[in-house]
Design an enzyme around this catalytic site. Structure first.
Site, short mmCIF file in Angstrom:
data_model
loop_
_atom_site.label_atom_id
_atom_site.label_comp_id
_atom_site.label_asym_id
_atom_site.label_seq_id
_atom_site.Cartn_x
_atom_site.Cartn_y
_atom_site.Cartn_z
CE LYS A 67 99.91 67.29 14.69
NZ LYS A 67 100.18 68.47 15.55
CB THR A 70 97.58 75.36 23.48
OG1 THR A 70 98.56 74.33 23.53
CG2 THR A 70 97.35 75.78 22.04
P1 NAD Z 1 90.08 68.69 21.99
O1 NAD Z 1 89.81 67.33 21.42
O2 NAD Z 1 90.37 68.84 23.44
O3 NAD Z 1 88.82 69.65 21.68
C1 NAD Z 1 88.29 69.82 20.41
C2 NAD Z 1 86.97 70.59 20.53
O4 NAD Z 1 86.44 70.79 19.21
C3 NAD Z 1 85.89 69.85 21.31
O5 NAD Z 1 85.13 70.78 22.05
C4 NAD Z 1 85.03 69.23 20.21
O6 NAD Z 1 83.69 69.02 20.65
C5 NAD Z 1 85.11 70.33 19.15
N1 NAD Z 1 84.84 69.82 17.81
C6 NAD Z 1 85.18 68.63 17.29
N2 NAD Z 1 84.70 68.53 16.02
C7 NAD Z 1 84.07 69.70 15.76
C8 NAD Z 1 83.38 70.20 14.64
N3 NAD Z 1 83.21 69.46 13.53
N4 NAD Z 1 82.89 71.45 14.72
C9 NAD Z 1 83.05 72.20 15.83
N5 NAD Z 1 83.66 71.76 16.94
C10 NAD Z 1 84.16 70.53 16.89
O7 NAD Z 1 91.24 69.30 21.09
P2 NAD Z 1 92.23 70.49 21.47
O8 NAD Z 1 93.45 69.92 22.08
O9 NAD Z 1 91.46 71.55 22.17
O10 NAD Z 1 92.67 70.99 20.00
C11 NAD Z 1 91.83 71.85 19.25
C12 NAD Z 1 92.61 72.33 18.03
O11 NAD Z 1 93.80 73.00 18.46
C13 NAD Z 1 93.09 71.22 17.07
O12 NAD Z 1 93.10 71.75 15.76
C14 NAD Z 1 94.51 70.96 17.52
O13 NAD Z 1 95.31 70.40 16.48
C15 NAD Z 1 94.94 72.39 17.85
N6 NAD Z 1 96.08 72.48 18.76
C16 NAD Z 1 96.04 71.91 20.00
C17 NAD Z 1 97.13 72.06 20.87
C18 NAD Z 1 97.09 71.50 22.28
O14 NAD Z 1 98.05 71.78 23.04
N7 NAD Z 1 96.05 70.79 22.69
C19 NAD Z 1 98.26 72.74 20.43
C20 NAD Z 1 98.28 73.31 19.16
C21 NAD Z 1 97.17 73.17 18.34
#
Ligand code: NAD
Length: 421
Positions: free
Chosen positions: A105, A189
């Site tokens: 990471k 995802t």
């Molecule tokens: P992103 O930045 O596209 O979206 C994040 C979302 O969470 C947004 O809607 C944001 O407004 C919201 N958010 C941010 N802070 C917040 C809070 N304090 N309370 C509630 N909502 C909040 O990110 P993503 O790519 O959708 O990733 C989301 C999660 O999934 C993360 O934990 C990331 O590590 C995990 N993840 C993502 C992927 C991927 O392929 N994108 C893969 C595995 C895991």
């Protein structure tokens, strides 16, 4: 939100699993800390002519199964402990999915929204220069994570290729499609989460039309989960983003909510159903309220540690699909399990992204672009197999899904290490 040392928590989780598996002390020592943590300071020329200095990290936890693999996140809350913890979780995630990758990471402490496009590009290229020695197609393959995207991967792979003097599309995943990216990677995802939901449906004989879902986070993962679940007929009653969310008893149409947000800049007030976005009866909900709603399925898809020992006793969902990384603290997990709530752990639920990244890496090796249909078909097959193995072990050993997933993941890595001794 509870703030503890996330690395110590993840490490403790591993030690418990290692004890259950009676792993040899030397294997525990190898796995309880990352192989390497690179920490660097880097200076970037800002548009105003001044220089700013940022701190970045790359943690490489283990590569017994194959090259290190993991995303790069740009955000203010990045810390060395968080990056180390997430690199260990990546080792387990890749192992559980049966991928030929280890875990890594990376991140930079920065609020990317305060940077211009030019500044963001210079910072992204700088990340590659600072980690050049340790990354590469057979060493460590980065990907997007929080606040990083295909454009940033394009700058990074370009910088890497220039410095190495050869076109190296296999060194990064999550690239734009024009640059050997994978058709379907962006949705993978969220799509994978719905493959898991469908598996739960089969086992529990859920009727999608009567199954209500609340999703926290409406970014890449949350919005794609919502769209695919909606397509399958599930009732998405609540959605949220950082500043709050919306609830509609009759069910929301995620595509329309996305359109409405595009127009208004936020999802507040987007009570969209059919072609109407001011459907009466909708109400605003906070992120805290959303987690405690009377729904069948709860999907934390935003940030870590949102379900804690404080709110775990008030969660009403029967199923939780952990799409965010580490959204449930250890203490909360115990409370949820004692209350017989079925929790699909993050290393299984959100592994669709890294599985698709593997297909993208394969594309670069094979020199052949995969068709979207093939991507989704292979993704479903891989995830269904993973889920079934975890489910069966959890029944056999009478343990929760999180423990079963970690037992399978850690034992595969341990076996690989042993085979080399
Ligand atoms: P992103 O930045 O596209 O979206 C994040 C979302 O969470 C947004 O809607 C944001 O407004 C919201 N958010 C941010 N802070 C917040 C809070 N304090 N309370 C509630 N909502 C909040 O990110 P993503 O790519 O959708 O990733 C989301 C999660 O999934 C993360 O934990 C990331 O590590 C995990 N993840 C993502 C992927 C991927 O392929 N994108 C893969 C595995 C895991």
């Amino acid at each position: 939100m509870e703030k503890g040392n996330i690395f110590l928590e993840i490490q403790k989780q591993f030690i418990e699993i290692a004890d259950t598996l009676s792993l040899e002390p030397e294997i525990i020592r190898e796995l309880e800390e990352p192989h390497r943590v690179v920490k660097f300071q880097t200076s970037v020329l800002m548009d105003k002519g001044n220089i700013e200095t940022f701190t970045g990290f790359r943690s490489q936890h283990n590569n017994a199964l194959g090259p290190y693999k993991g995303g790069i996140r740009f955000y203010q809350g990045v810390s060395e402990d968080e990056i180390k913890a997430l690199s260990m979780l990546m080792t387990w995630k890749c192992s559980l999915a049966g991928l030929p990758f280890g875990g890594a990471k990376g991140g930079i402490i920065i609020d990317p929204y305060n940077l211009s496009k030019g500044e963001l590009e210079r910072l992204s290229r700088e990340y590659v220069r600072r980690t050049l020695h340790w990354i590469g197609v057979k060493k460590d393959i980065p990907a997007p994570d929080m606040n990083t995207n295909p454009q940033i991967m394009a700058w990074m792979v370009d910088e890497f290729s220039k410095l190495k003097g050869e076109f190296s599309p296999g060194a990064f995943t999550g690239k734009p499609e024009q640059l050997w990216g994978l058709d379907g990677r962006a949705e993978a995802t969220g799509y994978g989460g719905v493959v898991i939901l469908e598996r739960l449906k089969k086992i529990s004989k859920m009727n999608p039309k009567k199954t209500t879902i609340a999703i926290q986070g409406f970014g890449n993962v949350g919005s794609n989960f919502a769209r695919f679940a909606f397509e399958k007929g599930y009732k998405i009653v609540a959605l949220s983003e950082a500043v709050g969310g919306v609830y509609l008893k009759e069910g929301l149409d995620p595509d329309k909510v996305l359109e409405c947000r595009e127009e208004h800049g936020k999802i507040a007030g987007c009570y969209c159903r059919g072609s109407v976005c001011d459907f009466g009866g909708g109400k605003e909900v906070s992120n805290e309220e959303l987690l405690e709603m009377e729904v069948d399925v709860l999907v934390p898809a935003a940030i870590e540690n949102v379900i804690t020992k404080e709110n775990a006793k008030r969660i009403k969902a029967k199923y939780i699909i952990a799409m965010a990384n580490n959204p449930i603290t250890e203490e909360a997990q115990e409370i949820l399990e004692s209350r017989k709530i079925v929790v699909v752990p993050d290393i299984l639920a959100n592994s669709g992204g890294v599985i698709a990244s593997y297909f993208e890496w394969l594309q670069a090796h094979q020199g052949v672009l995969w068709k979207r249909e093939k991507v989704f078909k292979e993704l479903s097959n891989t995830l269904e197999k993973s889920f079934d193995k975890v489910w069966d072990l959890s029944k056999k050993k009478k343990v929760g899904l999180r423990k079963a997933a970690h037992l399978l993941a850690v034992s595969r890595v341990a076996e690989a290490i042993k085979s080399k001794k």
